[in-house]
Design an enzyme around this catalytic site. Structure first.
Site, PDB file in Angstrom:
ATOM      1  N   ASP A  92       2.690 -34.483 -50.078  1.00 54.78           N
ATOM      2  CA  ASP A  92       3.747 -34.109 -51.001  1.00 54.78           C
ATOM      3  C   ASP A  92       4.688 -35.303 -51.124  1.00 54.78           C
ATOM      4  O   ASP A  92       4.794 -36.127 -50.214  1.00 54.78           O
ATOM      5  CB  ASP A  92       4.485 -32.880 -50.459  1.00 54.78           C
ATOM      6  CG  ASP A  92       5.441 -32.290 -51.474  1.00 54.78           C
ATOM      7  OD1 ASP A  92       5.531 -32.827 -52.596  1.00 54.78           O
ATOM      8  OD2 ASP A  92       6.106 -31.298 -51.144  1.00 54.78           O
ATOM      9  N   SER A  93       5.390 -35.400 -52.243  1.00 57.51           N
ATOM     10  CA  SER A  93       6.220 -36.578 -52.500  1.00 57.51           C
ATOM     11  C   SER A  93       7.561 -36.545 -51.784  1.00 57.51           C
ATOM     12  O   SER A  93       8.269 -37.542 -51.752  1.00 57.51           O
ATOM     13  CB  SER A  93       6.477 -36.697 -53.999  1.00 57.51           C
ATOM     14  OG  SER A  93       7.281 -35.612 -54.444  1.00 57.51           O
ATOM     15  N   PHE A  96      10.574 -31.611 -52.764  1.00 58.02           N
ATOM     16  CA  PHE A  96      11.058 -30.314 -52.314  1.00 58.02           C
ATOM     17  C   PHE A  96      12.027 -30.469 -51.153  1.00 58.02           C
ATOM     18  O   PHE A  96      13.032 -29.755 -51.063  1.00 58.02           O
ATOM     19  CB  PHE A  96       9.889 -29.417 -51.904  1.00 58.02           C
ATOM     20  CG  PHE A  96      10.326 -28.063 -51.398  1.00 58.02           C
ATOM     21  CD1 PHE A  96      10.694 -27.063 -52.280  1.00 58.02           C
ATOM     22  CD2 PHE A  96      10.412 -27.803 -50.038  1.00 58.02           C
ATOM     23  CE1 PHE A  96      11.121 -25.817 -51.815  1.00 58.02           C
ATOM     24  CE2 PHE A  96      10.830 -26.560 -49.568  1.00 58.02           C
ATOM     25  CZ  PHE A  96      11.180 -25.573 -50.462  1.00 58.02           C
ATOM     26  N   ASP A 271      -1.178 -24.734 -50.636  1.00 58.24           N
ATOM     27  CA  ASP A 271      -0.647 -25.015 -49.301  1.00 58.24           C
ATOM     28  C   ASP A 271       0.538 -24.098 -49.063  1.00 58.24           C
ATOM     29  O   ASP A 271       1.174 -23.638 -50.022  1.00 58.24           O
ATOM     30  CB  ASP A 271      -0.192 -26.476 -49.170  1.00 58.24           C
ATOM     31  CG  ASP A 271       1.184 -26.690 -49.802  1.00 58.24           C
ATOM     32  OD1 ASP A 271       2.178 -26.767 -49.054  1.00 58.24           O
ATOM     33  OD2 ASP A 271       1.276 -26.754 -51.047  1.00 58.24           O
TER      34      ASP A 271
END
Length: 376
Positions: A92-93, A96, A271
């Protein structure tokens, strides 16, 4: 990266496919255990591989950037060599996580300024920096940097948030195209569709992402406070637009029922921290419904956690024994519960794949969701 659709269910949008990466093949639909800091909590790599039968795991750019840091990961030869996982990894970048910092971040067209949750130190993520970090981590699939809009955001905020996400996506794609993989295998970049719960914004975002012709696409900003039915509506809108010949990844979702409903709407990848987080709190997912291991009624129940064996350790662990471990605050209880829940998720999606191939997924899904909603 290569994606092939092998089967489709004619009574829904469900499909079973195969993703080929530099670290192996992934059969879809697939659930990815969350290894935020390079480790799935309380679970060893050999358990992930052999007992849980995970095909791919997820790491997080924000956390790996803070600890151990890109320099250590580069010296190690990437996250695969650092943690010993030989199968595919997705990162994930960090969008979030930056979103969740709320009062400790500042967003602009240039990127996101934030303070570490560890020591309060100040950091800055630009789209270009996030691409560079993920190149260094060495994940097979990397995510574009985005802003995760709150599920209850008003239209004005959601529109501005999407503008920022789309601006950052163009810069992510440019930087990713200018840079090269570090460790001798290809990496793929997935854009993320945002737009909160507003149909016109979701359509705009999906159309923009579809034009990028990336190896795969993600749907973000759901399961963040909006009603479940609204989440399903947004998935349907987006999947009418995203290309059918590319994998679709629904980020951060969710319960077993959520997964089956999303598969029926054309999603391939998932996920969520729920299997391990809930497991550590004593909640087990089973074929017949959920179990709260802390309840006294399990103290003398010597039956298996789930009478339907699906390659978990519960064939040698009774409900009474696990209840005992949780009452004693024994760490082994957290480990066994986490392994069980992750293995159950893997079993469930393998079953979904089987029923897609048999073209009876829709009927099977409805019956399974009814069972899964029970509290034992």
């Amino acid at each position: 990266m290569k994606f092939e659709i092998e089967h489709t269910d004619t009574h829904s949008q469900a499909r079973a496919g195969r993703i080929t990466t530099g670290h192996g093949t992934i059969e879809t639909p697939v659930f990815m255990p969350v290894g935020t800091q390079g480790a799935v909590k309380a679970v060893h790599m050999h358990e992930l591989r052999d007992d849980i039968r995970a095909q791919i795991i997820l790491g997080n750019t924000y956390h790996l950037y803070l600890r151990p840091g890109p320099e250590i990961l580069e010296k190690a030869g990437g996250l695969h060599r650092f943690n010993g996982w030989t199968r595919p990894i997705l990162t994930d970048s960090g969008g979030f996580q930056v979103f969740s910092l709320a009062g400790n971040r500042k967003l602009s067209d240039e990127g996101a300024e934030f303070r570490s949750h560890i020591d309060g130190s100040k950091h800055f993520f630009s789209p270009e920096k996030v691409m560079d970090i993920q190149r260094t981590i060495g994940a097979d699939i990397v995510m574009a940097f985005d802003e995760c809009c709150p599920g209850d955001a008003d239209y004005s905020y959601a529109r501005q948030s999407l503008r920022l996400t789309e601006l950052w996506l163009d810069r992510c794609l440019r930087r990713f195209g200018e840079s090269a993989p570090r460790y001798g295998y290809e990496q793929s970049l997935f854009p993320i569709v945002q737009g909160c719960v507003y149909p016109d914004l979701r359509r705009q975002a999906a159309e923009n992402v579809a034009r990028k012709e990336a190896d795969g696409n993600a749907i973000g900003g759901l399961a963040v406070g909006e009603p479940t039915e609204k989440m399903y509506e947004m998935i349907e809108i987006v999947n009418q637009i995203l290309p059918t010949d590319k994998p679709r990844y629904l980020m951060g979702v969710g319960t077993p029922a959520n997964l089956l409903e999303a598969i029926g709407r054309g999603v391939d990848m998932f996920d969520c921290i729920m299997p391990t987080r809930n497991g550590r709190n004593g909640q087990l997912f089973t074929r017949l419904g959920t179990i709260n291991l802390r309840n006294r009624k399990w103290a003398d129940d010597f039956s298996p956690v789930d009478p339907d064996a699906h390659a978990t350790v519960d064939t040698v662990c009774s409900r009474a024994y696990l209840h005992h471990l949780f009452k004693c605050n024994e760490i082994l209880g957290l480990q066994i519960a986490s392994i069980h829940n992750l293995a159950f998720y893997q079993w469930l999606l393998r079953q979904a794949r089987t029923h897609i191939a048999a073209n009876d997924f829709a009927t099977w899904k409805n019956g399974m969701i009814h069972q899964l909603s029970e509290r034992i």
